[in-house]
Write a protein that holds these residues in place. Structure first.
Motif, PDB file in Angstrom:
ATOM      1  N   ALA A 172     -18.818 -24.055  21.854  1.00 53.44           N
ATOM      2  CA  ALA A 172     -19.531 -23.626  20.642  1.00 53.44           C
ATOM      3  C   ALA A 172     -20.404 -24.755  20.098  1.00 53.44           C
ATOM      4  O   ALA A 172     -21.571 -24.533  19.730  1.00 53.44           O
ATOM      5  CB  ALA A 172     -18.529 -23.176  19.584  1.00 53.44           C
ATOM      6  N   LEU A 173     -19.872 -25.964  20.051  1.00 52.34           N
ATOM      7  CA  LEU A 173     -20.646 -27.108  19.552  1.00 52.34           C
ATOM      8  C   LEU A 173     -21.828 -27.428  20.466  1.00 52.34           C
ATOM      9  O   LEU A 173     -22.945 -27.687  19.997  1.00 52.34           O
ATOM     10  CB  LEU A 173     -19.735 -28.332  19.428  1.00 52.34           C
ATOM     11  CG  LEU A 173     -18.627 -28.251  18.373  1.00 52.34           C
ATOM     12  CD1 LEU A 173     -17.714 -29.466  18.463  1.00 52.34           C
ATOM     13  CD2 LEU A 173     -19.218 -28.144  16.971  1.00 52.34           C
ATOM     14  N   ASN A 174     -21.588 -27.376  21.767  1.00 49.76           N
ATOM     15  CA  ASN A 174     -22.674 -27.630  22.711  1.00 49.76           C
ATOM     16  C   ASN A 174     -23.741 -26.541  22.643  1.00 49.76           C
ATOM     17  O   ASN A 174     -24.932 -26.828  22.784  1.00 49.76           O
ATOM     18  CB  ASN A 174     -22.124 -27.743  24.138  1.00 49.76           C
ATOM     19  CG  ASN A 174     -21.610 -29.134  24.460  1.00 49.76           C
ATOM     20  OD1 ASN A 174     -22.380 -30.078  24.549  1.00 49.76           O
ATOM     21  ND2 ASN A 174     -20.307 -29.267  24.610  1.00 49.76           N
ATOM     22  N   SER A 175     -23.312 -25.314  22.419  1.00 51.33           N
ATOM     23  CA  SER A 175     -24.274 -24.206  22.304  1.00 51.33           C
ATOM     24  C   SER A 175     -25.189 -24.406  21.102  1.00 51.33           C
ATOM     25  O   SER A 175     -26.396 -24.117  21.168  1.00 51.33           O
ATOM     26  CB  SER A 175     -23.525 -22.868  22.183  1.00 51.33           C
ATOM     27  OG  SER A 175     -22.760 -22.619  23.342  1.00 51.33           O
TER      28      SER A 175
ATOM     29  N   ILE B 145      -7.655 -23.970  26.240  1.00 46.41           N
ATOM     30  CA  ILE B 145      -8.483 -22.806  25.875  1.00 46.41           C
ATOM     31  C   ILE B 145      -9.176 -23.049  24.540  1.00 46.41           C
ATOM     32  O   ILE B 145     -10.383 -22.806  24.380  1.00 46.41           O
ATOM     33  CB  ILE B 145      -7.620 -21.529  25.814  1.00 46.41           C
ATOM     34  CG1 ILE B 145      -7.158 -21.131  27.223  1.00 46.41           C
ATOM     35  CG2 ILE B 145      -8.400 -20.384  25.173  1.00 46.41           C
ATOM     36  CD1 ILE B 145      -6.134 -20.019  27.246  1.00 46.41           C
ATOM     37  N   ILE B 146      -8.406 -23.556  23.571  1.00 44.61           N
ATOM     38  CA  ILE B 146      -8.977 -23.839  22.248  1.00 44.61           C
ATOM     39  C   ILE B 146     -10.027 -24.938  22.347  1.00 44.61           C
ATOM     40  O   ILE B 146     -11.119 -24.833  21.770  1.00 44.61           O
ATOM     41  CB  ILE B 146      -7.858 -24.238  21.253  1.00 44.61           C
ATOM     42  CG1 ILE B 146      -6.925 -23.062  21.002  1.00 44.61           C
ATOM     43  CG2 ILE B 146      -8.470 -24.735  19.937  1.00 44.61           C
ATOM     44  CD1 ILE B 146      -5.689 -23.423  20.205  1.00 44.61           C
ATOM     45  N   PHE B 147      -9.698 -25.998  23.116  1.00 41.55           N
ATOM     46  CA  PHE B 147     -10.633 -27.123  23.263  1.00 41.55           C
ATOM     47  C   PHE B 147     -11.952 -26.660  23.857  1.00 41.55           C
ATOM     48  O   PHE B 147     -13.030 -26.976  23.337  1.00 41.55           O
ATOM     49  CB  PHE B 147     -10.010 -28.207  24.149  1.00 41.55           C
ATOM     50  CG  PHE B 147     -10.987 -29.279  24.549  1.00 41.55           C
ATOM     51  CD1 PHE B 147     -11.317 -30.305  23.674  1.00 41.55           C
ATOM     52  CD2 PHE B 147     -11.604 -29.253  25.801  1.00 41.55           C
ATOM     53  CE1 PHE B 147     -12.243 -31.286  24.028  1.00 41.55           C
ATOM     54  CE2 PHE B 147     -12.515 -30.242  26.172  1.00 41.55           C
ATOM     55  CZ  PHE B 147     -12.833 -31.258  25.279  1.00 41.55           C
ATOM     56  N   PHE B 148     -11.905 -25.908  24.962  1.00 42.28           N
ATOM     57  CA  PHE B 148     -13.145 -25.496  25.623  1.00 42.28           C
ATOM     58  C   PHE B 148     -13.931 -24.494  24.783  1.00 42.28           C
ATOM     59  O   PHE B 148     -15.159 -24.478  24.835  1.00 42.28           O
ATOM     60  CB  PHE B 148     -12.839 -24.917  27.001  1.00 42.28           C
ATOM     61  CG  PHE B 148     -12.559 -25.968  28.031  1.00 42.28           C
ATOM     62  CD1 PHE B 148     -13.521 -26.913  28.376  1.00 42.28           C
ATOM     63  CD2 PHE B 148     -11.321 -26.051  28.654  1.00 42.28           C
ATOM     64  CE1 PHE B 148     -13.266 -27.898  29.315  1.00 42.28           C
ATOM     65  CE2 PHE B 148     -11.060 -27.035  29.588  1.00 42.28           C
ATOM     66  CZ  PHE B 148     -12.033 -27.963  29.922  1.00 42.28           C
ATOM     67  N   THR B 149     -13.230 -23.682  24.014  1.00 41.20           N
ATOM     68  CA  THR B 149     -13.923 -22.742  23.120  1.00 41.20           C
ATOM     69  C   THR B 149     -14.711 -23.493  22.063  1.00 41.20           C
ATOM     70  O   THR B 149     -15.904 -23.232  21.833  1.00 41.20           O
ATOM     71  CB  THR B 149     -12.919 -21.788  22.447  1.00 41.20           C
ATOM     72  OG1 THR B 149     -12.213 -21.057  23.453  1.00 41.20           O
ATOM     73  CG2 THR B 149     -13.643 -20.816  21.529  1.00 41.20           C
TER      74      THR B 149
END
Length: 384
Positions: free
Chosen positions: A14-17, A6-10
């Motif tokens: 965010a970085l990809n956004s 969950i933390i990784f995908f969050t």
């Protein structure tokens, strides 16, 4: 483990956004282009994740390509973030001190476009050079004296590697180069310090990735331990895969080689996260082991080095760190690990942490070099 993902995908989203929005600003008012950009960005940025999730239903060629594109994106992501952050910092400072030419302060579309092209070219060149660097596998030679004890040998030629990370991204072509280099060193024994695999055994076997392992030549055989990626990809299947290729996995136990020295192998410290079981302590593993022979320990992750020192291990071989692999991650691994890469002696125990022969994720190295380690051991009677 679910919390980790969950933390990784969050964070990853965010970085990809951040990168996506910056690219979106450059496109301008072209609706069709924006739709293409949106779809292409999602396919590329989440390619590695989607390939892993849907591997059972994807055609092999689609899986291999999507996995590779997604892996390369990880490296591109790092340098897009660093470059764009640097540009934003420069702009922030310029807003206070006004040192840039006026043309960089306006909202001119052409300036944004040229800057975007410059960033794209710069990042692509860095990643391309990192891929070229990764293809060069160094041979590190280390000469060590270990206590002879009751060993009948006077010397031993060990060839060691870690973190080969076999997957369709590099696969058999990479392994063939590694095996050829290992054989050129005429090893008495080959020791692998974990993370042979970076994909599930069924995928590797279907593509015949790993068959070059059968070409390894050594007097005493080829031995490995489980790294965290063996557990990630299914440890029992990973062990069976290795054994079908002529590699013996030492699992919280030891082997006695030629009645002359012991090789001790520990399960990786990630074991509880994937099996719910604890690995044995080093004390438990060697409790009934005679201490008057040379003791060589394989432990994938180089934490708690004092365990080997206090248990009178003569040589510990580890990997896992990749010495950062992609700059500036090597600066971080230097802070996390007592030894991020290379040799160190603590008390009477010698340690070597390898940067790895392969790469995890992107086939790119900008913070370290790939290597095979040749340890030339002399067994010495220190009492004389």
């Amino acid at each position: 483990m679910p919390l980790f993902f969950i933390i990784f995908f969050t964070v990853y989203t965010a970085l990809n956004s951040y990168i996506f929005i910056r690219g979106w600003q450059v496109i301008g008012n072209y609706p069709i282009l924006k739709i293409i950009y949106l779809l292409l960005f999602i396919v590329v940025a989440y390619g590695y994740v989607f390939a892993k999730l849907f591997y059972k239903i994807l055609p092999p060629l689609v899986y291999d390509i999507w996995l590779g594109v997604g892996a390369i994106w990880f490296a591109l992501l790092v340098y897009f973030i660093l470059t764009l952050f640097l540009i934003d910092i420069i702009r922030l400072i310029d807003s206070k001190f006004l040192f840039l030419p006026e043309i960089f302060r306006n909202a001119d579309y052409n300036i944004k476009r040229y800057l975007a092209i410059a960033v794209l070219v710069l990042v692509s060149v860095i990643v391309f050079l990192g891929n070229l660097n990764k293809r060069n596998i160094d041979i590190r030679t280390l000469e060590l004296n270990l206590p002879k004890g009751q060993s009948k040998l006077s010397e031993l030629n060990i060839v060691m590697a870690s973190d080969i990370h076999l997957s369709p991204i590099d696969g058999e072509r990479l392994l063939k180069r590694i095996v050829d280099k290992m054989n050129s060193l005429n090893p008495d024994i080959v020791l692998l310090a974990g993370d042979i695999v970076d994909d599930k055994a069924e995928i590797l076997e279907t593509r015949e990735i790993g068959k070059s392992f059968r070409l390894l030549k050594s007097k005493y055989g080829v031995y490995t331990i489980n790294g965290n990626h063996e557990f990630i990809n299914g440890v029992e299947a990973s062990v069976s895969y290795a054994e079908h290729l002529g590699i013996k996995t030492i699992r919280d136990s030891y082997i006695f080689v030629d009645s002359s020295f012991f090789v001790i192998g520990r399960e990786d410290r990630a074991m509880p996260q994937f099996t719910g079981k604890q690995r044995k302590s080093l004390e438990e593993i060697i409790a009934d082991l005679p201490k008057d022979y040379p003791l060589i320990l394989l432990d994938h992750t180089p934490f708690n080095l004092e365990d080997a020192e206090k248990n009178n291990i003569h040589l510990q071989l580890s990997g896992h760190t990749h010495h950062g692999q992609i700059w500036p991650a090597n600066l971080i691994t230097n802070l996390i690990y007592e030894i991020s890469w290379g040799y160190k002696k603590k008390g009477n125990t010698h340690f070597y942490v390898s940067s790895g022969a392969g790469t995890w994720g992107p086939p790119v190295r900008t913070g370290s070099r790939s290597e095979i380690v040749n340890l030339k051991i002399k067994f010495v009677d220190f009492s004389e």
